[in-house]
Scaffold this active site. Structure first.
Site, PDB file in Angstrom:
ATOM      1  N   SER A 143       0.828  -1.214   0.000  1.00 32.86           N
ATOM      2  CA  SER A 143       0.000   0.000   0.000  1.00 32.86           C
ATOM      3  C   SER A 143       0.859   1.260   0.000  1.00 32.86           C
ATOM      4  O   SER A 143       1.695   1.443   0.881  1.00 32.86           O
ATOM      5  CB  SER A 143      -0.889   0.044   1.241  1.00 32.86           C
ATOM      6  OG  SER A 143      -1.716  -1.072   1.290  1.00 32.86           O
ATOM      7  N   HIS A 182      -3.563   0.995  -4.669  1.00 29.52           N
ATOM      8  CA  HIS A 182      -2.947  -0.055  -5.474  1.00 29.52           C
ATOM      9  C   HIS A 182      -3.343   0.167  -6.932  1.00 29.52           C
ATOM     10  O   HIS A 182      -4.527   0.144  -7.249  1.00 29.52           O
ATOM     11  CB  HIS A 182      -3.435  -1.443  -5.035  1.00 29.52           C
ATOM     12  CG  HIS A 182      -2.956  -1.856  -3.671  1.00 29.52           C
ATOM     13  ND1 HIS A 182      -1.891  -2.692  -3.492  1.00 29.52           N
ATOM     14  CD2 HIS A 182      -3.390  -1.536  -2.444  1.00 29.52           C
ATOM     15  CE1 HIS A 182      -1.693  -2.874  -2.198  1.00 29.52           C
ATOM     16  NE2 HIS A 182      -2.594  -2.189  -1.536  1.00 29.52           N
ATOM     17  N   HIS A 185      -5.316  -9.506  -1.716  1.00 30.70           N
ATOM     18  CA  HIS A 185      -5.397  -9.829  -0.285  1.00 30.70           C
ATOM     19  C   HIS A 185      -6.543 -10.803  -0.027  1.00 30.70           C
ATOM     20  O   HIS A 185      -7.566 -10.753  -0.701  1.00 30.70           O
ATOM     21  CB  HIS A 185      -5.666  -8.562   0.536  1.00 30.70           C
ATOM     22  CG  HIS A 185      -4.693  -7.445   0.306  1.00 30.70           C
ATOM     23  ND1 HIS A 185      -4.831  -6.552  -0.726  1.00 30.70           N
ATOM     24  CD2 HIS A 185      -3.575  -7.091   0.978  1.00 30.70           C
ATOM     25  CE1 HIS A 185      -3.827  -5.679  -0.680  1.00 30.70           C
ATOM     26  NE2 HIS A 185      -3.044  -5.986   0.334  1.00 30.70           N
ATOM     27  N   TYR A 194      -8.505 -10.560   2.415  1.00 30.75           N
ATOM     28  CA  TYR A 194      -9.698  -9.828   2.885  1.00 30.75           C
ATOM     29  C   TYR A 194     -10.555  -9.303   1.739  1.00 30.75           C
ATOM     30  O   TYR A 194     -11.706  -8.915   1.934  1.00 30.75           O
ATOM     31  CB  TYR A 194      -9.327  -8.705   3.862  1.00 30.75           C
ATOM     32  CG  TYR A 194      -8.456  -7.603   3.298  1.00 30.75           C
ATOM     33  CD1 TYR A 194      -8.948  -6.659   2.402  1.00 30.75           C
ATOM     34  CD2 TYR A 194      -7.126  -7.507   3.679  1.00 30.75           C
ATOM     35  CE1 TYR A 194      -8.152  -5.654   1.898  1.00 30.75           C
ATOM     36  CE2 TYR A 194      -6.309  -6.494   3.186  1.00 30.75           C
ATOM     37  CZ  TYR A 194      -6.827  -5.579   2.285  1.00 30.75           C
ATOM     38  OH  TYR A 194      -6.026  -4.589   1.782  1.00 30.75           O
ATOM     39  N   GLU A 195     -10.002  -9.291   0.511  1.00 28.71           N
ATOM     40  CA  GLU A 195     -10.800  -8.881  -0.646  1.00 28.71           C
ATOM     41  C   GLU A 195     -11.720 -10.017  -1.086  1.00 28.71           C
ATOM     42  O   GLU A 195     -12.553  -9.824  -1.964  1.00 28.71           O
ATOM     43  CB  GLU A 195      -9.882  -8.495  -1.814  1.00 28.71           C
ATOM     44  CG  GLU A 195      -9.069  -7.247  -1.567  1.00 28.71           C
ATOM     45  CD  GLU A 195      -8.079  -6.989  -2.695  1.00 28.71           C
ATOM     46  OE1 GLU A 195      -8.462  -6.375  -3.693  1.00 28.71           O
ATOM     47  OE2 GLU A 195      -6.911  -7.420  -2.559  1.00 28.71           O
ATOM     48  N   ALA A 204       2.938  -2.278   4.048  1.00 33.96           N
ATOM     49  CA  ALA A 204       2.697  -1.317   5.115  1.00 33.96           C
ATOM     50  C   ALA A 204       2.297  -2.143   6.332  1.00 33.96           C
ATOM     51  O   ALA A 204       1.551  -3.121   6.196  1.00 33.96           O
ATOM     52  CB  ALA A 204       1.562  -0.386   4.713  1.00 33.96           C
ATOM     53  N   MET A 249      -1.518  -7.310   6.775  1.00 35.46           N
ATOM     54  CA  MET A 249      -2.529  -8.182   6.161  1.00 35.46           C
ATOM     55  C   MET A 249      -2.069  -8.774   4.835  1.00 35.46           C
ATOM     56  O   MET A 249      -2.887  -9.058   3.962  1.00 35.46           O
ATOM     57  CB  MET A 249      -3.822  -7.383   5.954  1.00 35.46           C
ATOM     58  CG  MET A 249      -4.345  -6.727   7.218  1.00 35.46           C
ATOM     59  SD  MET A 249      -5.699  -5.613   6.845  1.00 35.46           S
ATOM     60  CE  MET A 249      -5.842  -4.703   8.381  1.00 35.46           C
ATOM     61  N   SER A 250      -0.760  -8.932   4.662  1.00 37.10           N
ATOM     62  CA  SER A 250      -0.270  -9.414   3.355  1.00 37.10           C
ATOM     63  C   SER A 250       1.048 -10.156   3.501  1.00 37.10           C
ATOM     64  O   SER A 250       1.449 -10.530   4.603  1.00 37.10           O
ATOM     65  CB  SER A 250      -0.064  -8.204   2.434  1.00 37.10           C
ATOM     66  OG  SER A 250       1.019  -7.424   2.888  1.00 37.10           O
ATOM     67  N   ASN A 291       1.933   2.989  11.318  1.00 38.42           N
ATOM     68  CA  ASN A 291       1.188   3.368  12.537  1.00 38.42           C
ATOM     69  C   ASN A 291       1.620   2.479  13.687  1.00 38.42           C
ATOM     70  O   ASN A 291       2.142   1.391  13.478  1.00 38.42           O
ATOM     71  CB  ASN A 291      -0.322   3.181  12.303  1.00 38.42           C
ATOM     72  CG  ASN A 291      -0.668   1.759  11.895  1.00 38.42           C
ATOM     73  OD1 ASN A 291      -0.436   1.348  10.753  1.00 38.42           O
ATOM     74  ND2 ASN A 291      -1.189   0.991  12.826  1.00 38.42           N
ATOM     75  N   HIS A 320      -6.872   3.830   6.899  1.00 37.65           N
ATOM     76  CA  HIS A 320      -6.139   3.479   5.671  1.00 37.65           C
ATOM     77  C   HIS A 320      -5.427   4.698   5.076  1.00 37.65           C
ATOM     78  O   HIS A 320      -4.340   4.577   4.510  1.00 37.65           O
ATOM     79  CB  HIS A 320      -7.107   2.862   4.655  1.00 37.65           C
ATOM     80  CG  HIS A 320      -6.433   2.302   3.434  1.00 37.65           C
ATOM     81  ND1 HIS A 320      -5.423   1.366   3.493  1.00 37.65           N
ATOM     82  CD2 HIS A 320      -6.618   2.556   2.114  1.00 37.65           C
ATOM     83  CE1 HIS A 320      -5.015   1.073   2.267  1.00 37.65           C
ATOM     84  NE2 HIS A 320      -5.722   1.783   1.410  1.00 37.65           N
TER      85      HIS A 320
HETATM   86  N1  HPA Z   1      -2.615  -3.706  11.422  1.00 44.24           N
HETATM   87  C1  HPA Z   1      -2.697  -4.550  10.386  1.00 44.24           C
HETATM   88  N2  HPA Z   1      -2.310  -4.218   9.163  1.00 44.24           N
HETATM   89  C2  HPA Z   1      -1.809  -2.993   8.954  1.00 44.24           C
HETATM   90  C3  HPA Z   1      -1.679  -2.073  10.003  1.00 44.24           C
HETATM   91  C4  HPA Z   1      -2.113  -2.449  11.312  1.00 44.24           C
HETATM   92  O1  HPA Z   1      -2.048  -1.672  12.265  1.00 44.24           O
HETATM   93  N3  HPA Z   1      -1.154  -0.946   9.470  1.00 44.24           N
HETATM   94  C5  HPA Z   1      -0.930  -1.185   8.149  1.00 44.24           C
HETATM   95  N4  HPA Z   1      -1.347  -2.423   7.836  1.00 44.24           N
END
Ligand code: HPA
Length: 305
Positions: A35, A66, A88, A90-91, A118, A221-222, A245, A259
């Site tokens: 991302s 993306h 992903h 989750y998609e 990320a 998540m990847s 973050n 996001h």
């Molecule tokens: N958690 C999960 N996936 C992420 C995060 C997070 O805090 N930040 C960026 N991708």
């Protein structure tokens, strides 16, 4: 795993053959951009791009940030292919689709996979904007029974029970660390453990505390499904996370994550990220073109044009 999720060898071959016909490039390095990190491909010279929607059998990307295209070109004197946007779980994709491009890259002749993402930090001493060289991973969905290699094993790609204790190439990790020292940004660099979670919801506070007890430094998540499939088919892997973050671990904290802030940190660090990857790619030791072409013709029954 449903039988409809299985992808047969011929399908991967069909996609590889289509790409080999459409591009003059013969990439030895494949890069998956996370991302907000896809700008790297814009620095390629002699670019040729293919939208995912135009590539036979390719899944389509649905997440903002993306671009959804495959970019071929030269980076630091090496022929590369870059995914601007990944798939992903989750998609709604099965993991066989999430990892589909990795086997295609292998059939194109790639030797090294560079994965970027990320991630949120669990380690207390990581800050947004820092980088983490991935030294190991925890496959949370995998431990609960969801792995991209489930189902019949195709020996043409790799063995039934691939080793994962050497998933992240130590020499490449060390090289990246040396490069960051030379670039004078080693104060931003960490080496740590990445945990793969299914998403798309971010972690609760209790989950974040649990991950810390498990020895996790960053969560995302990847990446892990692609790495497992890459190691299975013999690619060397280098992985790096951009910390976007801090994951909240205290109930009195006011930190929240969205996001957009993930994408903004990506923009902020684009320059350093690109220099790091460019320098790393420039210093990779790869097989000669003759050896690589032998490899491609061994794996694919097609004429390499
Ligand atoms: N958690 C999960 N996936 C992420 C995060 C997070 O805090 N930040 C960026 N991708």
């Amino acid at each position: 795993m449903h039988s409809t999720d299985m992808i047969c060898y011929e399908t991967y071959l069909e996609t590889a053959e289509w790409l080999l016909m459409k591009t003059k490039h013969r990439p030895k390095v494949a890069i998956i951009c996370g991302s907000g990190l896809g700008m790297l491909a814009e620095t390629f010279t002699d670019q040729e791009s293919f939208k995912y929607t135009d590539i036979p059998n390719f899944p389509k990307s649905t997440v903002s940030g993306h671009a959804g295209q495959l970019v071929f070109g030269e980076l630091a004197g090496k022929t590369c292919v870059c995914m601007q946007g990944r798939f992903h779980m989750y998609e709604g994709y099965p993991l066989t689709k999430v990892t589909f491009p990795v086997r295609v890259f292998r059939l194109l002749g790639a030797e090294i996979l560079i994965v970027t993402n990320a991630a949120g930090s669990i380690a207390d001493d990581y800050n947004p904007g820092d980088f983490m060289i991935i030294k190991d991973h925890i496959n949370m969905p995998g431990m609960a029974g969801l792995n991209p290699l489930q189902g019949p094993n195709d020996e043409r790609f790799g063995s039934r029970f691939p080793c994962m204790s050497d998933a992240y190439d130590r020499a490449l990790g060390k090289l990246a660390l040396n490069i960051s020292t030379q670039m004078d940004c080693n104060n931003l660099m960490h080496e740590g453990v990445y945990c793969y979670v299914g998403g798309p919801s971010f972690e609760t506070i209790a989950e974040a505390c649990l991950l810390q007890k498990f020895g996790v430094d960053a969560v995302g998540m990847s990446t892990v499904p692609e790495v497992i499939v890459a190691r299975h088919c013999g690619l060397r892997v280098f992985g790096v996370s951009l910390i976007t973050n801090k994951v909240t671990k205290k109930y009195d904290s006011i930190e929240v994550v969205d996001h957009e802030s993930v994408l903004n940190i990506g923009k902020m660090r684009a320059g350093i990220f690109q220099s790091l990857i460019m320098e790393l790619v420039g210093r990779l030791k790869l097989t000669s073109d003759e050896e690589a072409s032998d490899l491609r013709s061994m794996i694919t029954p097609y004429q390499v044009v």
